[in-house]
Every structure is written in structure tokens, then in C-alpha cells.
Motif scaffolding. Sequence first.
Motif, mmCIF file in Angstrom:
data_model
loop_
_atom_site.group_PDB
_atom_site.id
_atom_site.type_symbol
_atom_site.label_atom_id
_atom_site.label_comp_id
_atom_site.label_asym_id
_atom_site.label_seq_id
_atom_site.Cartn_x
_atom_site.Cartn_y
_atom_site.Cartn_z
ATOM 1 N N GLY A 158 12.869 -17.365 63.877
ATOM 2 C CA GLY A 158 11.701 -18.202 63.642
ATOM 3 C C GLY A 158 10.403 -17.478 63.943
ATOM 4 O O GLY A 158 9.356 -17.804 63.363
ATOM 5 N N PHE A 159 10.456 -16.476 64.818
ATOM 6 C CA PHE A 159 9.253 -15.710 65.194
ATOM 7 C C PHE A 159 8.726 -14.887 64.011
ATOM 8 O O PHE A 159 7.589 -15.075 63.566
ATOM 9 N N PRO A 160 9.524 -13.952 63.443
ATOM 10 C CA PRO A 160 8.998 -13.208 62.296
ATOM 11 C C PRO A 160 8.764 -14.074 61.070
ATOM 12 O O PRO A 160 7.859 -13.784 60.275
ATOM 13 N N VAL A 161 9.573 -15.130 60.900
ATOM 14 C CA VAL A 161 9.358 -16.006 59.743
ATOM 15 C C VAL A 161 8.014 -16.721 59.853
ATOM 16 O O VAL A 161 7.247 -16.784 58.880
ATOM 17 N N THR A 162 7.707 -17.259 61.046
ATOM 18 C CA THR A 162 6.401 -17.905 61.198
ATOM 19 C C THR A 162 5.270 -16.882 61.105
ATOM 20 O O THR A 162 4.200 -17.185 60.566
ATOM 21 N N ALA A 163 5.519 -15.678 61.609
ATOM 22 C CA ALA A 163 4.489 -14.635 61.512
ATOM 23 C C ALA A 163 4.233 -14.271 60.051
ATOM 24 O O ALA A 163 3.080 -14.137 59.620
ATOM 25 N N LEU A 164 5.315 -14.111 59.267
ATOM 26 C CA LEU A 164 5.165 -13.765 57.857
ATOM 27 C C LEU A 164 4.515 -14.904 57.065
ATOM 28 O O LEU A 164 3.558 -14.685 56.302
ATOM 29 N N LEU A 165 5.031 -16.131 57.260
ATOM 30 C CA LEU A 165 4.451 -17.266 56.545
ATOM 31 C C LEU A 165 3.010 -17.507 56.976
ATOM 32 O O LEU A 165 2.159 -17.869 56.158
ATOM 33 N N GLY A 166 2.761 -17.326 58.290
ATOM 34 C CA GLY A 166 1.391 -17.475 58.761
ATOM 35 C C GLY A 166 0.466 -16.467 58.120
ATOM 36 O O GLY A 166 -0.663 -16.797 57.737
ATOM 37 N N TYR A 167 0.935 -15.240 57.990
ATOM 38 C CA TYR A 167 0.139 -14.184 57.349
ATOM 39 C C TYR A 167 -0.160 -14.526 55.889
ATOM 40 O O TYR A 167 -1.267 -14.276 55.388
ATOM 41 N N LEU A 168 0.827 -15.134 55.197
ATOM 42 C CA LEU A 168 0.667 -15.446 53.777
ATOM 43 C C LEU A 168 -0.051 -16.778 53.529
ATOM 44 O O LEU A 168 -0.777 -16.924 52.555
ATOM 45 N N ILE A 169 0.155 -17.740 54.439
ATOM 46 C CA ILE A 169 -0.297 -19.113 54.178
ATOM 47 C C ILE A 169 -1.596 -19.462 54.893
ATOM 48 O O ILE A 169 -2.528 -20.007 54.293
ATOM 49 N N ILE A 170 -1.683 -19.168 56.191
ATOM 50 C CA ILE A 170 -2.789 -19.678 57.003
ATOM 51 C C ILE A 170 -4.165 -19.208 56.518
ATOM 52 O O ILE A 170 -5.088 -20.032 56.413
ATOM 53 N N PRO A 171 -4.350 -17.911 56.205
ATOM 54 C CA PRO A 171 -5.696 -17.514 55.753
ATOM 55 C C PRO A 171 -6.157 -18.255 54.489
ATOM 56 O O PRO A 171 -7.354 -18.493 54.312
ATOM 57 N N ALA A 172 -5.215 -18.638 53.614
ATOM 58 C CA ALA A 172 -5.584 -19.288 52.346
ATOM 59 C C ALA A 172 -5.564 -20.812 52.432
ATOM 60 O O ALA A 172 -6.447 -21.488 51.887
ATOM 61 N N TRP A 173 -4.553 -21.374 53.098
ATOM 62 C CA TRP A 173 -4.364 -22.832 53.082
ATOM 63 C C TRP A 173 -4.437 -23.495 54.455
ATOM 64 O O TRP A 173 -4.279 -24.707 54.567
ATOM 65 N N GLY A 174 -4.636 -22.736 55.492
ATOM 66 C CA GLY A 174 -4.738 -23.326 56.819
ATOM 67 C C GLY A 174 -3.385 -23.542 57.468
ATOM 68 O O GLY A 174 -2.345 -23.120 56.964
ATOM 69 N N TRP A 175 -3.401 -24.218 58.603
ATOM 70 C CA TRP A 175 -2.206 -24.362 59.433
ATOM 71 C C TRP A 175 -1.301 -25.526 59.050
ATOM 72 O O TRP A 175 -0.125 -25.547 59.407
ATOM 73 N N ARG A 176 -1.773 -26.506 58.302
ATOM 74 C CA ARG A 176 -0.981 -27.720 58.032
ATOM 75 C C ARG A 176 0.334 -27.449 57.277
ATOM 76 O O ARG A 176 1.374 -28.038 57.621
ATOM 77 N N PRO A 177 0.351 -26.577 56.257
ATOM 78 C CA PRO A 177 1.623 -26.315 55.569
ATOM 79 C C PRO A 177 2.713 -25.768 56.489
ATOM 80 O O PRO A 177 3.904 -25.946 56.213
ATOM 81 N N MET A 178 2.329 -25.115 57.571
ATOM 82 C CA MET A 178 3.324 -24.573 58.496
ATOM 83 C C MET A 178 4.158 -25.684 59.124
ATOM 84 O O MET A 178 5.374 -25.546 59.313
ATOM 85 N N PHE A 179 3.522 -26.814 59.437
ATOM 86 C CA PHE A 179 4.252 -27.951 60.003
ATOM 87 C C PHE A 179 5.069 -28.684 58.943
ATOM 88 O O PHE A 179 6.140 -29.234 59.234
ATOM 89 N N ILE A 180 4.583 -28.709 57.704
ATOM 90 C CA ILE A 180 5.342 -29.353 56.623
ATOM 91 C C ILE A 180 6.668 -28.617 56.403
ATOM 92 O O ILE A 180 7.730 -29.237 56.245
#
Length: 388
Positions: A158-180
Amino acid sequence: MASAVNAGARLDRLPISSFHYRIFWLVGAGMFFDGYDLYVAGGVIASVIQSKFSTPLQIPQFVSLTFVGMTIGALVTGFVGDRFGRRFTYQINLLIFGLASLAAAFAQDMTQLIVLRFIQGLGLGAEIVVGYSTLTEFVPPRTRGRWLSFMAFLVVAGFPVTALLGYLIIPAWGWRPMFIIAGIGSLIVWYLRKNLPESPRWLESKGRSAEAEALMTSIEKEVKAGAGALPPAAKPAAIPQLTAAAMLRPPILQRMIVGSWVLITINTLIFGFVIFLPQFFLRQGLTITSSLAYTLVLSIASLLGCALGAYTSDAIGRRWSIIGASIVTIVSGYIYARFNAASDPTIVLSVGFVLIVAIYVQTAILFGVYTPELFPTEIRLRANGICN
């Protein structure tokens, strides 16, 4: 008095089969999303501060209430799991943090997010206790270290997966999709887990011998179909059943102290250092994108550490694996703490990589193998829950 069912010995002598893999993946899928939901906090903290959704003063509440929830969840699930069974408990806790994750994605302000994070924590703490303890009761001791360390590998993935998804998602769409993602994934696993059987050891410890015998017969039939004739089960020694009061006197009391101390130590390493990596990098002057990229590189080391722990826990034993990884953590941690913004990034990442590997060798063994094995079936979840 000898056990009528002898579930423990009968399970321990089974050759590895599709039955064990099915149990591993059903439990492991939930544990993966537990790890995802746990580690998602690092990227979310950096994002909510940068986007002004949260003030810096609210972050300690977000973090500490997560851990309060995990503490309560770990403690309560131990008593619930020993009273009502493993199957009931891991279904409830997965549902709790799955629904809370979905709700967190739609939080209107930081106060709501903090409350929902507390509720997530209840399920997260419960899942860690019941997941490792349940798998302990199904896999044979000769390969248990490997199985449980690889379970930790799934959690830490879950650590590298959240890091990778965070790198791809958070700068463009923010933090909310991470919880979805966390919520939908958890609820899918909750549905699939309906096919996970109860622990025959627990059924037998509660005096439900007919159910334990029927389940053991079914398991043996399934394993025999793929592996052929089964070896005979060892005759169990006459060991008295323990009650909760046993946790207050030797030898269980000493095991409780040891289990609590090693988990306090490893939790401090993970939650006092690893989970704050994105925020540490931001304070060094990196952008949110660069911070998450650095974290992604270091998170790969967590998987290597768990894989190494899976090998060494059975190859050289739990004790020497823990001692060796502890020494490497001390040395590399001492060096890492002396870096600053002017330090060579390659050297910082190299030493950090070694440090994370050493931390996660200990994580895999202490959470997954060592602590659950300290306690017998009838008090395993309560004792392991208190230690967690």
C-alpha cells in the motif's frame, strides 16, 4: 485433556495447497487496502496543507485521531474476535474503513475529514490484528514465517501504491480520489470475503466441536484432492485452556510486555518517520510533485524489506532477523538524520533506501509473525490486540 477434534495438529500437517492460497489472498486483499488506507495519509497531509483545505494546526488532530481510532479498533477487535469469531470480526472492520473512506472523499471541511479519519482508524487497527492472527491459525508453522511476512508485504505494498497514485493523481485532481479508491476496493474485498471460512482452531477452543470437525473434514478433503494422501496428525499434548486472566500472570504476561514493546518500537519507526516523508521533503523546499517522487523511490525499499523478512524469518529465525535489522536501522538512521537540504540527493536516497529496508524487515516479522505466535488460540486476538 486431549482435544476431540485436534484441529491445530491436523491443520499444521497439511501440505500447502490451493486452500492455503485462497485463504491468503482473501485475507491479504483486505490487508492490502488496510495498508493503502494507512499510508494514504502522507500524501493527503501534504496536499490538504498546500491546497489550504487544512491549516498546519489541524494536521496533528488528523494524525493523532487516526491513531486513537486504531488503538481502540485493535483493542476492541481482540475481544470481539475471541468472543464472536475471526470471520465475523474481519467482515465488520473491513466494512467500517471501506464506508468511512468513501465518506472521507466527500468531506466538506477538515473537521469532517478528521472525524472520518478517526472512524477509518477503528477499522484499520482492527484489520491489522485480525488479519495476521487469522492467517496464523491456518498456515503450518514450518512455513508460517514466509506466509505471514508476505502478508506484511501486501500491507506494505500500500505504501508504494499510494506513493505512485499520489504522484499521478494528487497534483492534477487533489486528494479526494485517493479515498474513493480505498473505499471502493475495500467494499469489493468485503463482498468476496463472504467465502472465507471460520478458524477451526477457534471453533474448537469455544467448544463447538461438531462445527470444527465438519470444517476440518471439508478442508482435508479439498487439500487431499490436490495433494494426495495426508500425513498423520501429531497427538496433541494435554494443555489447559487459558482465559483472559492468563494475560496478567507469567508466562503470558512476559510475552505481552515483549509484544507491546517491539510493536511500540516499530510503530514509532513507521508512523514517526515513514508516513511523514512527503511532509519532510516539502519542508526541505521540494514541490509536492518532487516530494511524492522521492517518497515513491524510498517506498520501493519497503517491499524489498518485507521480502527479505519473509526469507530470513524461516531461514535464520525470527530472533536473529529482528536483531540484525535493528542494528542496520540504528546505523543508517544515525547517518540519515545528519543530512540537510545541501546534501547530495543520491546519497540521501541511498542511505534512506537502506534504512527503509531495515525498518520493513522488522515490520514484516514483528507484525506478521512474531507477535501473533506468542499467544495460544483462545486468547490470541485479545493479547495481540492489546499489544497492537
